[in-house]
Motif scaffolding. Structure first.
Motif, mmCIF file in Angstrom:
data_model
loop_
_atom_site.group_PDB
_atom_site.id
_atom_site.type_symbol
_atom_site.label_atom_id
_atom_site.label_comp_id
_atom_site.label_asym_id
_atom_site.label_seq_id
_atom_site.Cartn_x
_atom_site.Cartn_y
_atom_site.Cartn_z
ATOM 1 N N ASP A 187 52.533 37.972 28.510
ATOM 2 C CA ASP A 187 51.060 37.176 28.324
ATOM 3 C C ASP A 187 50.156 37.935 27.367
ATOM 4 O O ASP A 187 49.040 38.643 27.657
ATOM 5 N N GLY A 190 46.468 37.309 27.039
ATOM 6 C CA GLY A 190 45.566 36.995 27.949
ATOM 7 C C GLY A 190 45.212 35.630 28.181
ATOM 8 O O GLY A 190 43.956 35.353 28.730
ATOM 9 N N HIS A 218 48.397 40.123 31.122
ATOM 10 C CA HIS A 218 47.183 40.728 30.505
ATOM 11 C C HIS A 218 45.717 40.346 31.532
ATOM 12 O O HIS A 218 45.964 39.314 31.945
ATOM 13 N N ASN A 219 45.045 41.302 31.532
ATOM 14 C CA ASN A 219 43.689 40.853 32.348
ATOM 15 C C ASN A 219 42.522 40.656 31.406
ATOM 16 O O ASN A 219 41.433 40.743 31.847
ATOM 17 N N THR A 220 42.853 40.311 30.261
ATOM 18 C CA THR A 220 41.616 40.026 29.200
ATOM 19 C C THR A 220 40.872 39.052 29.935
ATOM 20 O O THR A 220 39.598 39.260 29.440
ATOM 21 N N ARG A 221 40.998 38.083 30.351
ATOM 22 C CA ARG A 221 40.348 36.893 30.794
ATOM 23 C C ARG A 221 40.038 36.961 32.685
ATOM 24 O O ARG A 221 39.599 36.007 32.955
ATOM 25 N N GLY A 224 44.716 38.511 35.455
ATOM 26 C CA GLY A 224 45.771 39.225 35.307
ATOM 27 C C GLY A 224 46.625 39.404 37.001
ATOM 28 O O GLY A 224 47.606 39.001 36.993
ATOM 29 N N CYS A 249 42.783 44.910 24.573
ATOM 30 C CA CYS A 249 43.081 43.951 23.726
ATOM 31 C C CYS A 249 42.342 43.949 22.771
ATOM 32 O O CYS A 249 40.862 43.962 22.731
ATOM 33 N N GLY A 257 43.214 45.166 28.981
ATOM 34 C CA GLY A 257 44.422 44.439 28.328
ATOM 35 C C GLY A 257 45.374 44.178 29.447
ATOM 36 O O GLY A 257 45.518 43.237 30.078
#
Ligand code: ZN
Length: 323
Positions: A187, A190, A218-221, A224, A249, A257
């Motif tokens: 991903d 994210g 990814h933990n962008t939003r 994650g 990110c 990210g």
């Protein structure tokens, strides 16, 4: 879940594959000096990580952060039982990585046509031919080495938006036909959500069976861990993560990210799923990271909050652990 101080670490039920020294370090501007990298990788190993993506073999003029890739691999090879992994974007990179002695190669193949051109300046079809060439080189010169493909933008793309699930499945099957051992889903942007993660990994298993590989979330939003748990429930047992969430990110300033290794390890251990990691030593491995990249933001909720009172890790030797 009382840990017996005399037991050896349980056979891990999940493999957390640390990607910080590659994915993390290549996403930050600063270059971590080689001796700091070696110290950091040793600390990651001492925390129990047994697969580390240590470098990427690309021209130094494109990625000065990775100019010392061969030296880093040489050091990582001295750590017993460690699977030393490197990212290679093409055949030339694979030649250099195999010459350095890596155990596992990983190639990025984009599911998004637009991302493929932007990221590696090749079409998706050209990248699959690259996988074929790398798999053939492996077969002829280093048959013990594993070849993995990570399908980037598998859950959506910042350039083209939605990515058709059929495209992801077709590319996964083509990579296996081209000679890859495993295909995982990444991903990159994210965009993924847990329902989508379940659906795609379920389809992936139908499509390529036991060749289905790692979840790279990814933990962008902020999803994650939820996405990793969804993948776990779908039978995935290898998870990429980055210590301190290193690898922010670029499209979401201030957002982490990669999934944070410490948080992911805490989640699994708290659930009673053995990771083989020592959480105390994992937290301690943040120090050499900080020392090698002064001023770089690093993330992690568990390291900030600390472990819950009375928290005991499943079957980890407590002696010497800082938990
Ligand atoms: Zn990543």
């Amino acid at each position: 879940m009382t840990a017996n101080p005399h037991t050896l670490p349980a056979t891990p039920e999940v493999l957390i594959s640390e990607v910080g020294p590659r994915d993390g370090l290549q996403s930050v501007k600063a270059v971590m000096p080689t001796d700091h990298k070696l110290r950091w990788i040793t600390a990651l190993y001492e925390a129990g990580l047994r697969e580390i993506e240590v470098a990427s073999f690309v021209p130094a003029k494109l990625l000065p952060q990775m100019a010392d890739a061969a030296e880093v691999v040489r050091h990582a090879l001295t750590l017993p039982g460690l699977t030393v992994m490197a990212l290679v974007p093409n055949l030339r990179g694979a030649e250099a990585a195999l010459a350095a002695g890596v155990h596992k190669l990983t190639l990025p193949v984009s599911a998004s046509a637009a991302h493929s051109l932007a990221n590696v300046r090749k079409t998706r079809e050209e990248m699959i031919e690259e996988v074929r060439a790398v798999a053939a080189l492996r077969r002829d010169t280093a048959p013990q080495v594993m070849v993995e493909v990570g399908i980037s933008t598998a859950f959506g793309c910042t350039l083209q938006g939605e990515v058709a699930e059929d495209d992801v499945m077709r590319i996964a099957a083509q990579c296996i036909n081209a000679g890859a051992d495993e295909v995982g889903l990444s991903d990159t942007t994210g965009y993924a959500n847990p329902a989508q993660v379940k659906r795609l990994f379920r389809r992936l298993r139908v499509e390529i069976g036991a060749h289905a590989g790692a979840a790279h979330m990814h933990n962008t939003r902020g999803l994650g861990l939820a996405n990793c748990l969804a993948a776990y429930e779908e039978g995935v047992r290898t998870f990429d993560a980055s210590l301190g969430g290193l690898g922010g990110c670029p499209y979401a300033p201030g957002a982490s990210g990669n999934v944070v290794t410490e948080d992911l390890a805490f989640m699994f251990e708290a659930m009673g799923v053995a990771t083989g990691l020592d959480l105390g030593k994992l937290m301690a491995a943040r120090e050499p990271l900080r020392a090698g990249l002064p001023g770089e933001p690093i993330y992690g909720m568990t390291p900030e909050a600390g472990l819950p009172k009375g928290f005991m890790q499943k079957n980890v030797v407590q002696k010497g652990a800082h938990v």
